[in-house]
Design an enzyme around this catalytic site. Sequence first.
Site, short mmCIF file in Angstrom:
data_model
loop_
_atom_site.label_atom_id
_atom_site.label_comp_id
_atom_site.label_asym_id
_atom_site.label_seq_id
_atom_site.Cartn_x
_atom_site.Cartn_y
_atom_site.Cartn_z
N GLN A 100 0.96 -1.32 -0.01
CA GLN A 100 -0.06 0.09 0.04
C GLN A 100 0.67 1.35 -0.03
O GLN A 100 1.65 1.34 0.87
CB GLN A 100 -0.96 0.02 1.35
CG GLN A 100 -1.82 1.13 1.34
CD GLN A 100 -2.48 1.23 2.77
OE1 GLN A 100 -1.95 0.88 3.81
NE2 GLN A 100 -3.82 1.69 3.00
N GLY A 101 0.82 1.99 -0.94
CA GLY A 101 1.71 3.11 -1.19
C GLY A 101 0.85 4.54 -0.91
O GLY A 101 0.38 5.24 -1.95
N TYR A 102 0.38 4.71 0.17
CA TYR A 102 -0.20 5.88 0.79
C TYR A 102 0.62 6.94 1.35
O TYR A 102 0.65 8.16 0.76
CB TYR A 102 -1.53 5.49 1.78
CG TYR A 102 -2.76 4.96 1.19
CD1 TYR A 102 -2.77 4.27 -0.01
CD2 TYR A 102 -3.91 5.05 1.80
CE1 TYR A 102 -4.21 3.80 -0.49
CE2 TYR A 102 -5.32 4.75 1.36
CZ TYR A 102 -5.15 4.12 0.02
OH TYR A 102 -6.42 3.57 -0.31
N SER A 103 1.09 6.66 2.56
CA SER A 103 1.89 7.76 3.24
C SER A 103 3.10 8.21 2.37
O SER A 103 3.76 7.55 1.93
CB SER A 103 2.14 7.05 4.56
OG SER A 103 1.16 6.38 5.22
N GLU A 163 -6.48 9.50 17.20
CA GLU A 163 -6.99 10.88 17.09
C GLU A 163 -7.73 11.13 15.84
O GLU A 163 -8.81 11.74 15.90
CB GLU A 163 -5.76 11.76 17.03
CG GLU A 163 -5.24 11.64 18.48
CD GLU A 163 -4.18 10.37 18.86
OE1 GLU A 163 -3.87 9.76 17.78
OE2 GLU A 163 -3.81 10.37 20.02
N GLU A 203 -9.46 -1.27 5.39
CA GLU A 203 -8.14 -1.41 6.13
C GLU A 203 -8.55 -1.20 7.64
O GLU A 203 -7.88 -2.02 8.45
CB GLU A 203 -7.34 -0.50 6.00
CG GLU A 203 -5.75 -0.55 6.55
CD GLU A 203 -4.69 0.34 5.89
OE1 GLU A 203 -4.96 1.24 5.14
OE2 GLU A 203 -3.52 0.26 6.55
#
Lengths: 388, 371
Positions: free
Chosen positions: A131-134, A372, A249
């Site tokens: 998964q290439g998100y961040s 949060e 997820e």
Amino acid sequence: MSDSEAFRGEARAWLEANCPAEMREPVRDETDLCWGGRDLVFKNEAQRRWLERMAERGWTVPDWPERYGGGGLSPAEAKILKQEMARIGARNPLTSFGISMLGPALLKYGDEGQKSRYLPEIARGEIRWCQGYSEPNAGSDLASLQTKCEDKGDHWLVNGQKVWTSYADKADWIFCLVRTDPQAPKHHGISFILFDMKTPGVSTKPILLISGSSPFCETFFDDVKVPKDQVVGEVNKGWDVAKYLLGHEREMISGMGLAGQAGAALGEVLRDAVAADPVLRADVARFDVDAMAFRAMSERFIDELKAGQAHPAQPSMMKYAGTELNKRRHELVMAAGGSDALEWESDRSRRGKAAREWLRTKANSIEGGTSEIQLGIIAKRILELPGT
Amino acid sequence: MPLYLNDDQTMLRDAARSFMAEEGAIAKQLRHWRDRNCKDGFGHGLWKQFAGLGFTGILIDEAQGGLGLGHVEAGIVLEEIGRNLTPSPFLMTAVAFVEAVKDTPHAERWFPGILAGDTVAAIAVDEGPRHRPDTIAMRAERSGNGFSLSGRKQFVVQGASADIILVAASTEEGPTLFAVGKGAPGLEVEGVRLADSSIGARLTFDRVGVDADAVVGEVGRGADILARLLGAGRAGAAAELVGVGSAAMDMTVGYLKQRKQFGRLIGEFQALQHRAAHLYSELEIARAATLKAQQMLDESSAGAEAMVSVAKAKAGHSATLAVQEGVQMHGGIGMTDEYDIGLYMKRDRVLNELFGDPAFHADRLARLKGY
Ligand SMILES: Cc1cc2nc3c(=O)[nH]c(=O)nc-3n(C[C@H](O)[C@H](O)[C@H](O)COP(=O)(O)OP(=O)(O)OC[C@H]3O[C@@H](n4cnc5c(N)ncnc54)[C@H](O)[C@@H]3O)c2cc1C
């Protein structure tokens, strides 16, 4: 006999006949899990057989349509199958981001070509996804991501960097969020793209975690050429796909709050350790109340989800509650273990198993969107509180 | 069975919700009886209305004139009672008492009055300030062709208004339940107003004579019946707590969207948003645990006892969080008698004590799990 009882009988008999004895033993650590993939080396013959048989029945993804490699089961049947697997302690034949994250997103947003190409590979465990998100400057504020993706006519050209990409060094393909329109407001210029990690220009660099393992990487894209048909959903509308996938997820991560083996409250496992320590026993008993209550919540959540009754932001609640609970569990396990649990490398401690797992759980409330952030989503989308 | 309400149950909930919001509302019931210093603390007219809607017969078999439903359905009514703080004998009479006597000759004697909304029953188990049903000091000695009861009970909810009181006592053969009628000679009843303005009672038994047929079930075999009574009562109290907590949360979230300070709605402050979101999460989990316990009771599952303790403890904790956050987030107005949020705090406290508080149930769960 009702249909569901008939199905239960059928599933029970099939599992009895097909689930190897080794695959009914509790998962001891990560290496017992089967992640699939091109370079997959099975840990043992039983693991191979179990995956093959389950994949053949479509039961690695029981509720996906049969034409995409699934089992075509109704929600009620899928629940029964899960119960029957839990009854004999059967391991999941396959653990993968393809099943828990990309698959559901493709089923909803993929075109027919994408579905029939990628889904059966996921169901059979042939391709391992990451998964290439961040990115370094886009964590909680994911939509500010900057990885550039340009339309070059006959292909896309990707440049940029991802970070915290779990198992990027072991994955075959990546599903990735990229910026296709740098001028548009931040949520409107993002696309959801798939590509092979072997494509020239893709490189990874492992990052060491506090637990001592390095399951994730920095991932670099340097003039990576991607075929045009590998964007999922509409160009510049990738944020919708991204959010939908994040819901799945979060469900997966919240599952970690479960007792692991169904029915195992913590106190039974820690019986000896808490016997002489009434305050610790009380803490564990309070934990067990919360753990068993959360298990009921998980059951309710899945049932409501399958019936289309769950609030769309409910996965955020599940993720928040499940991960905070799991952190508490491991604090108690460490307390009960005392100084035995501190040995980092000895055979007695199975190479610091408890300590390493305890440290790993601290990421649960960070990965997939922090606690949060989940609380913010609940406040705004479920409670409809005002503000930005 | 999926862990959500089915269509029939949803219909019952909708009916109970609108009825209770209308007829059981705080102004119409709780404040009305409280402000008149009513000795019962609830309205008999409303109890009649409950009967008219069939509520009082939810747990009574169809063959005996009831609806033949289960703990899930009783819980649906109780959640609405909780939301509106509706004072009512429902939990003690239509749930705990009915569950205890249902397979005994007492059913024939008392069910018609309960179905008609005429009869009120009470449960006398506790003897000290904490719930300890495993140590019953109340003695029942054989005398003549019956028994003589001596000892004390407290926290007997609606004990001063009850037509019939179910009393847990010890005999030589073991724990036994007795059905003792109102006004039995030697029975002294002191009605006491509780913090939530409901009326409990302290009972003193001084050689109270009862016939042998006052025994519920068999002499010395009361433990099973008591367990059934307590299971029903605890699951019911959990459902009522979920209602109390949910209404307190709804009021509070509503207030966050309406009250302004620093030129902004206070609901815009993240510190409050996150606390409200945490509260929501806890109440969702409490509701799931409670429904699970009710379903397990209805299916007579092996793990029902443990799940009931989980539900009572979790619902208690979550509702307490709801009322505490509720008062705090209302600021000064939350402390006034005129405003309703404080009434929820009082009811929560009473329901938490009833049939064992979260500490009791966490301990009980640990024992059931063998540690
Ligand atoms: C083990 C692990 C595996 C991961 N795997 C992947 C992966 O496979 N693929 C991937 O793309 N990413 C992955 N991640 C990345 C993860 O999604 C991010 O770490 C996460 O979203 C948080 O971003 P950040 O680290 O930049 O923290 P920041 O966003 O910088 O947050 C720092 C702190 O500020 C708080 N904060 C931030 N914004 C707000 C706000 N608006 N209100 C209140 N508090 C706020 C956060 O809650 C946190 O406590 C993984 C992370 C971990 C730990």
